[in-house]
Design a protein around this motif. Structure first.
Motif, PDB file in Angstrom:
ATOM      1  N   GLN A 145      -8.107  -5.240  20.749  1.00 23.83           N
ATOM      2  CA  GLN A 145      -8.615  -6.340  21.571  1.00 23.83           C
ATOM      3  C   GLN A 145     -10.084  -6.611  21.260  1.00 23.83           C
ATOM      4  N   GLU A 146     -10.837  -5.555  20.990  1.00 26.15           N
ATOM      5  CA  GLU A 146     -12.247  -5.727  20.653  1.00 26.15           C
ATOM      6  C   GLU A 146     -12.392  -6.524  19.354  1.00 26.15           C
ATOM      7  N   ASP A 149     -11.505 -10.141  20.088  1.00 26.95           N
ATOM      8  CA  ASP A 149     -12.604 -10.831  20.762  1.00 26.95           C
ATOM      9  C   ASP A 149     -13.709 -11.190  19.770  1.00 26.95           C
ATOM     10  N   ASP A 150     -14.023 -10.248  18.885  1.00 32.06           N
ATOM     11  CA  ASP A 150     -15.039 -10.502  17.863  1.00 32.06           C
ATOM     12  C   ASP A 150     -14.605 -11.649  16.947  1.00 32.06           C
ATOM     13  N   ASN A 152     -12.559 -14.134  17.647  1.00 32.86           N
ATOM     14  CA  ASN A 152     -12.670 -15.406  18.363  1.00 32.86           C
ATOM     15  C   ASN A 152     -14.113 -15.885  18.434  1.00 32.86           C
ATOM     16  N   GLN A 153     -15.034 -14.945  18.678  1.00 34.44           N
ATOM     17  CA  GLN A 153     -16.439 -15.320  18.799  1.00 34.44           C
ATOM     18  C   GLN A 153     -17.001 -15.800  17.465  1.00 34.44           C
ATOM     19  N   THR A 193      -4.371 -17.317  18.321  1.00 39.01           N
ATOM     20  CA  THR A 193      -4.798 -15.922  18.428  1.00 39.01           C
ATOM     21  C   THR A 193      -3.713 -15.015  18.993  1.00 39.01           C
ATOM     22  N   LYS A 197      -2.189 -11.733  17.090  1.00 35.70           N
ATOM     23  CA  LYS A 197      -2.187 -10.370  17.623  1.00 35.70           C
ATOM     24  C   LYS A 197      -0.764  -9.799  17.645  1.00 35.70           C
TER      25      LYS A 197
END
Length: 260
Positions: A145-146, A149-150, A152-153, A193, A197
């Protein structure tokens, strides 16, 4: 997420998707040049050695790396109903493929309504590319998940131009010219996304094949690396992923035997 390759490939696919959707409203808009967005494999994975020159030599002739006769022999399907779809003109072998489809009148329940639909059986070989073992181990595993998130950012920052990359900037402009604004690009990114995943969580290790191999239970795709060169074999001949996997391994063994 610190890998440049995955980020640039991701943004390239995203923007190509955005532009392709917009073409229905603007038929004169040219396709995005995904080759230029993804770039050269060695630049994206500096540790890639590409030692298996034999495999690399098949980059523009994947229908010889895995032939129709070999597919027919192992599947038992009739050659008379085979449809061959080959793309091997790209300078980057990553975008070339050989796909063999058979209309065997197999049916599957598709979607949430569980309606029986006739589907074709197919086998393909594609994604031939120079790759280091480090990159292979990184890409063919479940994404955390980390990391998601990275991703996506960084994707948002690339779209907004906060991270400089001339290829991505050009792709963003092309997508905008096709009528897709940056906010819609980001929304598309968010929608994709979840699938990204889910697919990443499908990887399973396969022993005794090449230097390393991973089977994906979601996409029915087998990724194999041999002496710095990676290729994928995808098999969809059954709803049973184990049957698809068994056949994919046999195809991969044929390929590796040609370039051992």
């Amino acid at each position: 997420m610190k890998t440049k390759q995955l980020l640039i490939v991701w943004i390239g696919i995203l923007l190509f998707s955005c532009s392709d959707n917009a073409k229905t409203a603007n038929n004169t808009q040219e396709n995005l040049d995904v080759n230029s967005v993804v770039g050269n494999s060695k630049n994206l994975d500096p540790e890639a050695k590409g030692g298996n020159k034999c495999l690399l030599g098949y980059g523009s002739k994947l229908d010889e790396l895995l032939t129709l006769d070999e597919v027919v022999s192992l599947t038992g399907f009739s050659k008379d109903i085979a449809e061959v779809d080959v793309e091997q003109t790209s300078k980057n072998p990553l975008f070339n493929y050989a796909r063999y489809k058979f209309s065997n009148k197999r049916t599957e329940k598709i979607g949430s309504y569980n309606i029986l639909t006739e589907v074709s059986d197919f086998v393909s070989v594609r994604n031939l590319d120079e790759m280091s073992m480090k990159q292979f181990d990184f890409e063919y595993k479940a994404i955390t998940q980390e990391e998601l998130d990275d991703l996506n950012q960084v994707t948002d920052d690339l779209i907004d131009g906060k991270i400089e990359n001339s290829d991505v900037e050009d792709a963003v402009k092309q997508a905008e010219n096709a009528g897709v604004n940056k906010e819609n690009m980001k929304k598309t990114s968010g929608a994709i996304t979840g699938l990204f995943k889910e697919v990443s969580e499908g990887y399973r290790n396969v022993e005794g094949l090449g230097d390393a191999a991973r089977w994906n239970v979601v996409t029915n795709e087998l990724a194999v690396i041999s002496n710095g060169v990676k290729f994928d074999v995808q098999v969809e001949i059954s709803k049973d992923t184990e049957k698809n996997k068994e056949l994919a391994i046999k195809f991969a063994q044929l390929i590796l035997k040609k370039c051992s």
